[in-house]
Design an enzyme around this catalytic site. Sequence first.
Site, PDB file in Angstrom:
ATOM      1  N   TYR A 134      43.525  39.825  44.811  1.00  0.00           N
ATOM      2  CA  TYR A 134      42.257  39.215  45.181  1.00  0.00           C
ATOM      3  C   TYR A 134      41.303  40.173  45.286  1.00  0.00           C
ATOM      4  O   TYR A 134      41.255  41.056  46.256  1.00  0.00           O
ATOM      5  CB  TYR A 134      42.317  38.254  46.075  1.00  0.00           C
ATOM      6  CG  TYR A 134      41.155  37.339  46.174  1.00  0.00           C
ATOM      7  CD1 TYR A 134      39.909  37.479  45.292  1.00  0.00           C
ATOM      8  CD2 TYR A 134      40.982  36.381  47.239  1.00  0.00           C
ATOM      9  CE1 TYR A 134      39.027  36.664  45.659  1.00  0.00           C
ATOM     10  CE2 TYR A 134      39.937  35.519  47.606  1.00  0.00           C
ATOM     11  CZ  TYR A 134      38.953  35.944  46.747  1.00  0.00           C
ATOM     12  OH  TYR A 134      37.663  34.898  46.866  1.00  0.00           O
ATOM     13  N   LYS A 162      43.082  38.216  40.760  1.00  0.00           N
ATOM     14  CA  LYS A 162      41.911  37.287  40.494  1.00  0.00           C
ATOM     15  C   LYS A 162      40.683  38.126  40.782  1.00  0.00           C
ATOM     16  O   LYS A 162      40.458  38.910  41.852  1.00  0.00           O
ATOM     17  CB  LYS A 162      42.021  36.215  41.580  1.00  0.00           C
ATOM     18  CG  LYS A 162      40.663  35.383  41.590  1.00  0.00           C
ATOM     19  CD  LYS A 162      40.553  34.614  43.001  1.00  0.00           C
ATOM     20  CE  LYS A 162      38.993  33.773  43.412  1.00  0.00           C
ATOM     21  NZ  LYS A 162      38.863  33.248  44.560  1.00  0.00           N
TER      22      LYS A 162
END
EC number: 4.3.3.7
Length: 295
Positions: A134, A162
Amino acid sequence: MNLTGIWPAMVTPFTENQRINEDAIQKLTNYLIEAGVHGLFALGTNGEFHMLDRDEKLAVAKEIIRTANGRVPVMVGTGGNSTKEVIELSRDMEALGADALSIITPYFVAPDQTDLAVHYETIASAVTIPVMLYNIPSKTGMSIEAETVARLAKHPNILGIKDSSGNFDNIQAYIEATKNEEFAVFAGTDSLILQTLRAGGQGAVAATANVLPDKVLAIYEGFQNNDEQQAEEAQSSLQPLRETFVLGAIPSSLKKAVELAGIPAGPPRLPVTEAKGEVLQKIENMMQGYNLHTR
């Protein structure tokens, strides 16, 4: 695990006295699954993971996993500054039945790229469920470089990233760096969902899907069905909601929109306060534009 599609970046509902609202968590979870999302993303930035203690994180994850009951996979955020701390929480989430883990880069500290790679590799080797990296440099003060992502993509338990940098060039670099791996690149900035899919990304973790799951899903479905008009119109339709996000600290505006849509998301965790006055009026007007105002 097949990492693809639209995964809402779930808010964490609270009661007015700042406690976790389990009934509202159930309602939000069912609402999103019934809308047709491909997975659920819990305890991210919009889920206020940074405001919750360990027991609260476990309680939130347990309720989402229990309510989802295997209908869709559940990915849970377990990131932190200490590798040891992240491993402990990750193992606890795995024991609860989480299907995957989202691990934000360390924040406050600033490890170099080698340190960062070792951090992720150590965590991924300590659990058996998949890990999604992330990247959100505006909040953490650091970014995962494409070369580091290429290294991490070779780990059998690291299956995706992500990216919430808001920089499409960054997403493109990740896609290019991992093109020879079984690795999913997800948009974490809702304005870049369609652009990411066109570039070879596999999906998105979308905050707007808390309120507009049908429209976010229409982006993905339009792209998959080669219906460019549907995909483009759905992508553009998110903008009025996204414009309200800057009216307060994350996730005050989003939680108010979720509440106005009929799910009691409650206030954000202090020191962030709920939207009021002129800001609330703007959010209400926006929701009326979507015909979603239930107040």
